[in-house]
Structures are given as C-alpha cells and as structure tokens.
Write a protein that holds these residues in place. Structure first.
Motif, PDB file in Angstrom:
ATOM      1  N   GLU A 199       9.363  -8.848 -52.672  1.00 54.19           N
ATOM      2  CA  GLU A 199      10.354  -7.795 -52.471  1.00 54.19           C
ATOM      3  C   GLU A 199      10.716  -7.639 -50.996  1.00 54.19           C
ATOM      4  OE1 GLU A 199      12.214  -6.374 -54.793  1.00 54.19           O
ATOM      5  OE2 GLU A 199      11.139  -7.867 -55.987  1.00 54.19           O
ATOM      6  N   ASP A 200       9.741  -7.856 -50.111  1.00 53.96           N
ATOM      7  CA  ASP A 200      10.051  -7.835 -48.677  1.00 53.96           C
ATOM      8  C   ASP A 200      11.124  -8.869 -48.358  1.00 53.96           C
ATOM      9  OD1 ASP A 200       8.106  -5.909 -48.111  1.00 53.96           O
ATOM     10  OD2 ASP A 200       6.573  -7.424 -47.652  1.00 53.96           O
ATOM     11  N   MET A 201      10.923 -10.093 -48.828  1.00 55.71           N
ATOM     12  CA  MET A 201      11.857 -11.171 -48.526  1.00 55.71           C
ATOM     13  C   MET A 201      13.202 -10.950 -49.213  1.00 55.71           C
ATOM     14  SD  MET A 201      10.435 -12.945 -46.281  1.00 55.71           S
ATOM     15  CE  MET A 201      11.916 -13.954 -46.179  1.00 55.71           C
ATOM     16  N   ARG A 202      13.166 -10.451 -50.431  1.00 53.08           N
ATOM     17  CA  ARG A 202      14.426 -10.153 -51.108  1.00 53.08           C
ATOM     18  C   ARG A 202      15.255  -9.158 -50.276  1.00 53.08           C
ATOM     19  NH1 ARG A 202      15.592 -10.655 -56.450  1.00 53.08           N
ATOM     20  NH2 ARG A 202      13.369 -10.702 -57.010  1.00 53.08           N
ATOM     21  N   GLY A 203      14.580  -8.128 -49.773  1.00 49.68           N
ATOM     22  CA  GLY A 203      15.271  -7.134 -48.964  1.00 49.68           C
ATOM     23  C   GLY A 203      15.818  -7.708 -47.671  1.00 49.68           C
ATOM     24  N   LEU A 204      15.035  -8.562 -47.012  1.00 51.31           N
ATOM     25  CA  LEU A 204      15.493  -9.179 -45.770  1.00 51.31           C
ATOM     26  C   LEU A 204      16.720 -10.054 -46.007  1.00 51.31           C
ATOM     27  CD1 LEU A 204      12.093 -10.179 -44.113  1.00 51.31           C
ATOM     28  CD2 LEU A 204      13.675  -8.413 -43.323  1.00 51.31           C
ATOM     29  N   PHE A 205      16.667 -10.854 -47.064  1.00 54.21           N
ATOM     30  CA  PHE A 205      17.790 -11.741 -47.366  1.00 54.21           C
ATOM     31  C   PHE A 205      19.026 -10.957 -47.801  1.00 54.21           C
ATOM     32  CE2 PHE A 205      14.948 -15.657 -48.381  1.00 54.21           C
ATOM     33  CZ  PHE A 205      15.044 -16.077 -47.069  1.00 54.21           C
ATOM     34  N   GLU A 206      18.841  -9.994 -48.680  1.00 50.79           N
ATOM     35  CA  GLU A 206      19.981  -9.214 -49.141  1.00 50.79           C
ATOM     36  C   GLU A 206      20.595  -8.412 -47.993  1.00 50.79           C
ATOM     37  OE1 GLU A 206      18.704  -6.921 -52.488  1.00 50.79           O
ATOM     38  OE2 GLU A 206      18.780  -8.643 -53.866  1.00 50.79           O
ATOM     39  N   GLY A 207      19.747  -7.939 -47.080  1.00 52.34           N
ATOM     40  CA  GLY A 207      20.236  -7.205 -45.922  1.00 52.34           C
ATOM     41  C   GLY A 207      21.089  -8.065 -45.007  1.00 52.34           C
ATOM     42  N   ALA A 208      20.884  -9.378 -45.068  1.00 51.39           N
ATOM     43  CA  ALA A 208      21.677 -10.316 -44.271  1.00 51.39           C
ATOM     44  C   ALA A 208      22.872 -10.851 -45.047  1.00 51.39           C
ATOM     45  CB  ALA A 208      20.793 -11.476 -43.808  1.00 51.39           C
ATOM     46  N   GLY A 209      23.062 -10.353 -46.275  1.00 54.46           N
ATOM     47  CA  GLY A 209      24.197 -10.797 -47.077  1.00 54.46           C
ATOM     48  C   GLY A 209      23.988 -12.110 -47.793  1.00 54.46           C
ATOM     49  N   LEU A 210      22.744 -12.541 -47.920  1.00 56.09           N
ATOM     50  CA  LEU A 210      22.441 -13.812 -48.578  1.00 56.09           C
ATOM     51  C   LEU A 210      22.284 -13.609 -50.087  1.00 56.09           C
ATOM     52  CD1 LEU A 210      19.844 -15.118 -45.986  1.00 56.09           C
ATOM     53  CD2 LEU A 210      22.144 -16.024 -46.333  1.00 56.09           C
ATOM     54  N   THR A 211      22.593 -14.645 -50.834  1.00 58.06           N
ATOM     55  CA  THR A 211      22.505 -14.593 -52.291  1.00 58.06           C
ATOM     56  C   THR A 211      21.671 -15.768 -52.792  1.00 58.06           C
ATOM     57  OG1 THR A 211      24.519 -15.923 -52.580  1.00 58.06           O
ATOM     58  CG2 THR A 211      24.789 -13.529 -52.417  1.00 58.06           C
ATOM     59  N   GLY A 212      21.458 -15.805 -54.125  1.00 52.26           N
ATOM     60  CA  GLY A 212      20.712 -16.921 -54.711  1.00 52.26           C
ATOM     61  C   GLY A 212      19.255 -16.933 -54.293  1.00 52.26           C
ATOM     62  N   PHE A 213      18.666 -15.758 -54.188  1.00 54.74           N
ATOM     63  CA  PHE A 213      17.290 -15.621 -53.703  1.00 54.74           C
ATOM     64  C   PHE A 213      16.277 -16.279 -54.642  1.00 54.74           C
ATOM     65  CE2 PHE A 213      13.365 -12.982 -53.953  1.00 54.74           C
ATOM     66  CZ  PHE A 213      12.855 -13.258 -52.696  1.00 54.74           C
ATOM     67  N   LYS A 214      15.335 -17.025 -54.043  1.00 53.19           N
ATOM     68  CA  LYS A 214      14.193 -17.580 -54.770  1.00 53.19           C
ATOM     69  C   LYS A 214      12.942 -17.450 -53.889  1.00 53.19           C
ATOM     70  CE  LYS A 214      16.077 -21.691 -55.740  1.00 53.19           C
ATOM     71  NZ  LYS A 214      16.271 -23.042 -56.353  1.00 53.19           N
ATOM     72  N   TYR A 215      11.817 -17.184 -54.533  1.00 56.11           N
ATOM     73  CA  TYR A 215      10.549 -16.974 -53.830  1.00 56.11           C
ATOM     74  C   TYR A 215       9.446 -17.582 -54.685  1.00 56.11           C
ATOM     75  CZ  TYR A 215       6.718 -14.063 -51.744  1.00 56.11           C
ATOM     76  OH  TYR A 215       5.569 -13.591 -51.134  1.00 56.11           O
ATOM     77  N   GLU A 216       8.590 -18.352 -54.071  1.00 57.02           N
ATOM     78  CA  GLU A 216       7.507 -18.998 -54.823  1.00 57.02           C
ATOM     79  C   GLU A 216       6.238 -19.030 -53.971  1.00 57.02           C
ATOM     80  OE1 GLU A 216       6.583 -23.525 -56.220  1.00 57.02           O
ATOM     81  OE2 GLU A 216       8.531 -22.707 -56.832  1.00 57.02           O
ATOM     82  N   VAL A 217       5.147 -18.620 -54.558  1.00 55.66           N
ATOM     83  CA  VAL A 217       3.845 -18.712 -53.886  1.00 55.66           C
ATOM     84  C   VAL A 217       3.308 -20.122 -54.082  1.00 55.66           C
ATOM     85  CG1 VAL A 217       1.475 -17.843 -53.825  1.00 55.66           C
ATOM     86  CG2 VAL A 217       3.382 -16.255 -54.221  1.00 55.66           C
ATOM     87  N   LEU A 218       2.923 -20.765 -52.996  1.00 55.11           N
ATOM     88  CA  LEU A 218       2.439 -22.140 -53.078  1.00 55.11           C
ATOM     89  C   LEU A 218       1.045 -22.180 -53.705  1.00 55.11           C
ATOM     90  CD1 LEU A 218       3.622 -23.604 -49.650  1.00 55.11           C
ATOM     91  CD2 LEU A 218       4.771 -23.664 -51.869  1.00 55.11           C
ATOM     92  N   PRO A 219       0.784 -23.200 -54.527  1.00 55.90           N
ATOM     93  CA  PRO A 219      -0.498 -23.264 -55.232  1.00 55.90           C
ATOM     94  C   PRO A 219      -1.681 -23.579 -54.325  1.00 55.90           C
ATOM     95  CG  PRO A 219       0.786 -25.246 -55.644  1.00 55.90           C
ATOM     96  CD  PRO A 219       1.692 -24.300 -54.919  1.00 55.90           C
ATOM     97  N   GLU A 220      -1.413 -24.231 -53.216  1.00 57.71           N
ATOM     98  CA  GLU A 220      -2.490 -24.633 -52.303  1.00 57.71           C
ATOM     99  C   GLU A 220      -2.513 -23.710 -51.093  1.00 57.71           C
ATOM    100  OE1 GLU A 220      -3.689 -28.506 -49.526  1.00 57.71           O
ATOM    101  OE2 GLU A 220      -2.074 -28.653 -50.992  1.00 57.71           O
ATOM    102  N   PRO A 221      -3.655 -23.104 -50.767  1.00 54.07           N
ATOM    103  CA  PRO A 221      -3.704 -22.231 -49.594  1.00 54.07           C
ATOM    104  C   PRO A 221      -3.604 -23.032 -48.300  1.00 54.07           C
ATOM    105  CG  PRO A 221      -5.904 -22.547 -50.479  1.00 54.07           C
ATOM    106  CD  PRO A 221      -4.962 -23.202 -51.448  1.00 54.07           C
TER     107      PRO A 221
END
Length: 243
Positions: A199-221
């Motif tokens: 949600e942090d990243m969604r807000g940052l991107f939307e605040g910059a007018g960006l669309t097509g948001f995707k976010y994925e946690v990587l399986p390997e630390p």
C-alpha cells in the motif's frame, strides 16, 4: 544538496571500494530476479515486438555500482546511471567498461532531486526515458514521494518506474524498526524509511500519476554482510507506468 543527502554521499563514498565483495550474494540475487521479472516490468525491450528496432532508454537513479543496469543492458539501447557519490559512479563506469558496455552505459554524479537543475548534459541525458529504476535505495531518500514524482516526469508516455526495496515489517510498537536500525547501525543515519508495504508503494506511484501498479515480494531473501555479521531481509519489486 541537503544535509541528509550529503550524509548519504559520504557513507556511500566510503562504502564503494568494498561494496562488490560485501554484497556479492545480494547483487547476484537482485540481478537474477530483475532479469527473471523483465517482461513483468515492461514489454518494451530490444528483443520484444514493442521495442524491436526502437530506442529503449533507461535511467538507474542512486545507481551505486549498477547491478540493475548491468543485468538489463543487453535488452536496452542506452543506460544512464546517476548517483550522488563520486566513488559509486567510478564503480559504475568501471563495471560498464569491464563488461564491454561503455558504448551504451555511462554514469554521472548528480542529484536530480535537488532544487537546482543539473548540468545541461546530464539534464538532456536523463530526459525522454522508457524506464527509470531505483534499486535498494528508496529507503535512503529523504522524501520518497517527491523522488518518485520527479523521476516520473522524465518518463515518456508508457514509460515504467521499477523499484526494488525492503518490505516493511513492524508491530504496533515498531520493534522491527529498532531491529532494522541495529542491523544497519553504520548506515542508520542515512536511512529515512524502514521498508515499504504494498500500500505504501501503491500510494507513492498513484501520487505520481502512475498506473498499472504491480507489487511482488521476492521468494528469496536478500543477505547482507555487515561488520562480520550476516542477516537477511525480505525484498519486493514494484512497477507502474506513466499514463
């Protein structure tokens, strides 16, 4: 350059000479995951229908030694690396040269987030971008929201912003934040945000007018080797594009 940015410059200037050895495992993982996520990030590459026979121009901001740049170099036509650290830019350009990429990968010392505009050569190089990426550096930015907005302004229509950073984990008492400060003790004064949630990243991107948001946690630390200690952190990748 703000006092906070200056603290980062000094820290990474001192770190540059040992960065490659200390973060070798982490760098390999980030490079591998970036290449694996290439078509997740964007459809515009020199070997895809959307980018074939076209210019594909990329900026890696706060580039350090250029882990993402060097891994994506085969699939773009031009890469610019920007960092506030002279020594990191020297590492970036040395890495590009040693890989035979100096003809299309070049780094400059600059602060694109400062009030004063950079030199005209740098300003021109960092315009009309198809992709801008910030890898493992957004948590060092004094104002991440302003950074995303200003970098987004340099993108062409449809251009992609790609972020790799730490996942935020904290209980109601902020215990994870204190653990984070302890683990990164030497760098604590240069860290502004202790990771970012979806949600942090969604807000940052939307605040910059960006669309097509995707976010994925990587399986390997991601494994860090700091002061003869090793610890792991969960990392995410996120992308969105300019409408």
């Amino acid at each position: 350059m703000s006092d906070f940015t200056e603290a980062n410059r000094k820290y990474f200037d001192n770190l540059a000479a040992t960065y490659k050895g200390r973060f070798a495992d982490a760098s390999r993982m980030l490079a591998s995951q970036t290449v694996q996520h290439r078509n997740w990030i964007s459809e515009r590459w020199t070997d895809t229908e959307a980018g074939k026979n076209k210019e594909v121009k990329m900026l890696e901001y706060a580039c350090g030694p250029g882990v993402v740049s060097m891994s994506l170099a085969p699939f773009v036509t031009q890469i610019i690396g920007i960092d506030v650290s002279d020594n990191m830019i020297a590492e970036f350009n040395q890495n590009a040269s040693s890989l035979g990429l100096a003809n299309k990968v070049v780094g400059y010392k600059a602060d694109l987030l400062a009030e004063n505009a950079p030199a005209q050569e740098i300003e021109s190089a960092c315009a009309n971008l198809d992709m801008v990426t910030v890898s493992m550096a957004l948590h060092h930015f004094e104002h991440p929201d302003t950074a995303i907005k200003r970098l987004t302004e340099r993108l062409n229509k449809g251009g992609v912003c790609y972020i790799i950073d730490l996942v935020a984990h904290a209980d109601a008492h902020g215990h994870e934040h204190e653990k984070h400060k302890h683990e990164f003790a030497q760098a604590a004064h240069t860290i502004k945000t202790h990771g970012f949630s979806c949600e942090d990243m969604r807000g940052l991107f939307e605040g910059a007018g960006l669309t097509g948001f995707k976010y994925e946690v990587l399986p390997e630390p991601l494994t860090f080797n700091m002061e003869e200690r090793s610890f792991s952190k969960t990392v995410f990748v996120a992308r969105a594009q300019r409408a």
